[in-house]
Design a protein around this motif. Structure first.
Motif, PDB file in Angstrom:
ATOM      1  N   PRO A 162       0.834  -1.209   0.000  1.00 14.43           N
ATOM      2  CA  PRO A 162       0.000   0.000   0.000  1.00 14.43           C
ATOM      3  C   PRO A 162       0.865   1.255   0.000  1.00 14.43           C
ATOM      4  N   ILE A 163       0.438   2.256  -0.750  1.00 11.84           N
ATOM      5  CA  ILE A 163       1.160   3.526  -0.812  1.00 11.84           C
ATOM      6  C   ILE A 163       0.254   4.614  -0.238  1.00 11.84           C
ATOM      7  N   MET A 194      -7.630   2.852  -5.414  1.00 12.72           N
ATOM      8  CA  MET A 194      -7.391   1.478  -5.000  1.00 12.72           C
ATOM      9  C   MET A 194      -7.076   0.619  -6.223  1.00 12.72           C
ATOM     10  N   ILE A 195      -6.200  -0.371  -6.027  1.00  9.79           N
ATOM     11  CA  ILE A 195      -6.037  -1.434  -7.020  1.00  9.79           C
ATOM     12  C   ILE A 195      -6.849  -2.604  -6.482  1.00  9.79           C
ATOM     13  N   PRO A 196      -7.983  -2.925  -7.105  1.00 10.07           N
ATOM     14  CA  PRO A 196      -8.899  -3.916  -6.530  1.00 10.07           C
ATOM     15  C   PRO A 196      -8.321  -5.327  -6.489  1.00 10.07           C
ATOM     16  N   ASN A 197      -8.736  -6.066  -5.490  1.00  7.77           N
ATOM     17  CA  ASN A 197      -8.372  -7.476  -5.395  1.00  7.77           C
ATOM     18  C   ASN A 197      -8.785  -8.181  -6.692  1.00  7.77           C
ATOM     19  N   GLY A 198      -7.893  -9.020  -7.219  1.00  9.51           N
ATOM     20  CA  GLY A 198      -8.194  -9.729  -8.459  1.00  9.51           C
ATOM     21  C   GLY A 198      -7.649  -9.065  -9.695  1.00  9.51           C
ATOM     22  N   THR A 199      -7.128  -7.838  -9.542  1.00  9.30           N
ATOM     23  CA  THR A 199      -6.538  -7.165 -10.706  1.00  9.30           C
ATOM     24  C   THR A 199      -5.371  -7.981 -11.251  1.00  9.30           C
ATOM     25  N   TYR A 200      -4.603  -8.583 -10.330  1.00 10.90           N
ATOM     26  CA  TYR A 200      -3.477  -9.440 -10.703  1.00 10.90           C
ATOM     27  C   TYR A 200      -3.633 -10.782  -9.992  1.00 10.90           C
ATOM     28  N   PRO A 201      -3.109 -11.870 -10.581  1.00  8.50           N
ATOM     29  CA  PRO A 201      -3.340 -13.205 -10.020  1.00  8.50           C
ATOM     30  C   PRO A 201      -2.765 -13.418  -8.623  1.00  8.50           C
ATOM     31  N   MET A 255      -2.793 -11.231  -6.155  1.00  9.63           N
ATOM     32  CA  MET A 255      -3.413 -10.367  -5.148  1.00  9.63           C
ATOM     33  C   MET A 255      -4.374 -11.157  -4.256  1.00  9.63           C
ATOM     34  N   LYS A 256      -4.351 -10.824  -2.962  1.00  9.38           N
ATOM     35  CA  LYS A 256      -5.249 -11.462  -1.999  1.00  9.38           C
ATOM     36  C   LYS A 256      -6.171 -10.439  -1.333  1.00  9.38           C
ATOM     37  N   THR A 257      -5.894  -9.158  -1.570  1.00  6.73           N
ATOM     38  CA  THR A 257      -6.711  -8.083  -1.020  1.00  6.73           C
ATOM     39  C   THR A 257      -6.518  -6.831  -1.860  1.00  6.73           C
ATOM     40  N   SER A 258      -7.440  -5.898  -1.785  1.00  4.23           N
ATOM     41  CA  SER A 258      -7.294  -4.623  -2.487  1.00  4.23           C
ATOM     42  C   SER A 258      -6.185  -3.802  -1.832  1.00  4.23           C
ATOM     43  N   VAL A 259      -5.551  -2.942  -2.626  1.00  7.09           N
ATOM     44  CA  VAL A 259      -4.391  -2.195  -2.143  1.00  7.09           C
ATOM     45  C   VAL A 259      -4.574  -0.703  -2.428  1.00  7.09           C
ATOM     46  N   GLN A 260      -4.331   0.116  -1.407  1.00 13.29           N
ATOM     47  CA  GLN A 260      -4.423   1.566  -1.571  1.00 13.29           C
ATOM     48  C   GLN A 260      -3.201   2.098  -2.307  1.00 13.29           C
ATOM     49  N   THR A 261      -3.425   3.088  -3.153  1.00  8.30           N
ATOM     50  CA  THR A 261      -2.322   3.724  -3.864  1.00  8.30           C
ATOM     51  C   THR A 261      -2.776   5.094  -4.365  1.00  8.30           C
TER      52      THR A 261
END
Length: 299
Positions: free
Chosen positions: A196-197, A212-219, A221-227
């Motif tokens: 997270p940033i 946010m980069i939503p969960n599932g955007t990349y294989p 990922m296990k949770t959404s990430v703030q950026t």
């Protein structure tokens, strides 16, 4: 008679080929999002009169310099942070760079090995961090981020295509990538995670917006990430009298085909709105503004 007809046809084809103009669009590295989206433009807008060409570059600053001084590159994709960065170095030059189309926004990605102790941007202090190829949007944003938050890490600069291997081999501790999600270089990865940033100084920087980069955007990922995200534009040289029709035709083609591009092109086209030309802060070329408004009135 048949020979005469064939000769005439050959002459006509030759004249037609000679009449076609080649127009370069500076995109970036093939591993980023700019490149495939420029490919979509090339396929959609090239015609018998104009052949658009996707030019691989080192990114945002490289695209600025090519627009300004390379006659083979008429357009380039540049993010707002890079525009402001270069404006601080050479305001006279940047007065001659104008937006022709509001493109997608790009997300700041910070990737580390899955078992890394790095959990926040503050943990990068003293670490070996990939900053992108010098002159790229990634490189510019890492300089901006370091300056704003007062961080001190060991910057590593090389081609984006080498970044994942460098991370896997332990040659760097983290990699920064500024690209529109989903970025191709992360699409088939495992064993990494996004950090997270978040930082108050980045919140107040006028050209970054929380997202946010939503969960599932990349294989992986296990949770959404703030950026954060930064606006991206297509720009050209600020011609006052020349190439007004050519600029209008180019911009009009993208605006006219926006729904097709959103349906059949790279997923990031779904974030593109021609009306953002009135929202983005950078100066817009009058011929481009007129072309977008003309096309939208027809719909």
């Amino acid at each position: 008679m048949k020979k005469l007809f064939m000769l005439a046809a050959a002459v006509l084809l030759s004249v037609s080929a000679q009449a076609q103009t080649t127009v370069g669009i500076g995109s970036g590295q093939k591993t980023g999002t700019n490149f495939p989206m420029t490919e979509d433009i090339v396929k959609t807008c090239s015609n018998a009169q104009v052949q658009y060409r996707n030019v691989v570059t080192d990114g945002a600053l490289d695209n600025i310099f090519r627009i300004y001084g390379d006659k083979t590159v008429q357009y380039g994709i540049i993010d707002e942070a890079a525009l402001v960065y270069q404006q601080g170095l050479d305001p006279k030059m940047m007065d001659r760079i104008q937006m022709v189309f509001p493109f997608f926004s790009m997300e700041l990605h910070l990737a580390v090995p899955e078992n890394s102790p790095i959990r926040s941007i503050s943990d990068l202090q003293g670490k070996r961090v990939y900053e992108g190829a010098e002159g790229s949007s990634t490189w510019v944003s890492t300089q901006v981020v370091k300056s704003l938050i007062g961080a001190s890490w060991q910057g590593q600069s090389f081609s984006q295509t080498e970044a994942i291997n460098a991370l896997a081999k332990g040659q760097v501790d983290a990699i920064f990538v500024v690209a529109g999600k989903p970025a191709g270089m992360f699409s088939n990865l495992q064993g990494v995670r996004l950090v997270p940033i978040s930082h108050p100084k980045l919140d107040s920087f006028g050209y970054y917006t929380k997202t946010m980069i939503p969960n599932g955007t990349y294989p992986f990922m296990k949770t959404s990430v703030q950026t954060y995200k930064v606006n991206n534009i297509i720009a050209t040289y600020a011609f006052k009298n020349q190439y007004q029709k050519e600029i209008g035709d180019f911009v009009g083609c993208i605006a006219h085909n926006i729904e097709t591009l959103q349906r059949n092109g790279h997923p990031k086209w779904r974030d593109v709105d021609p009306l953002d030309i009135d929202r983005i802060k950078w100066q817009a070329h009058p011929a481009a503004v007129a072309a977008i408004k003309r096309e939208l009135k027809r719909k």
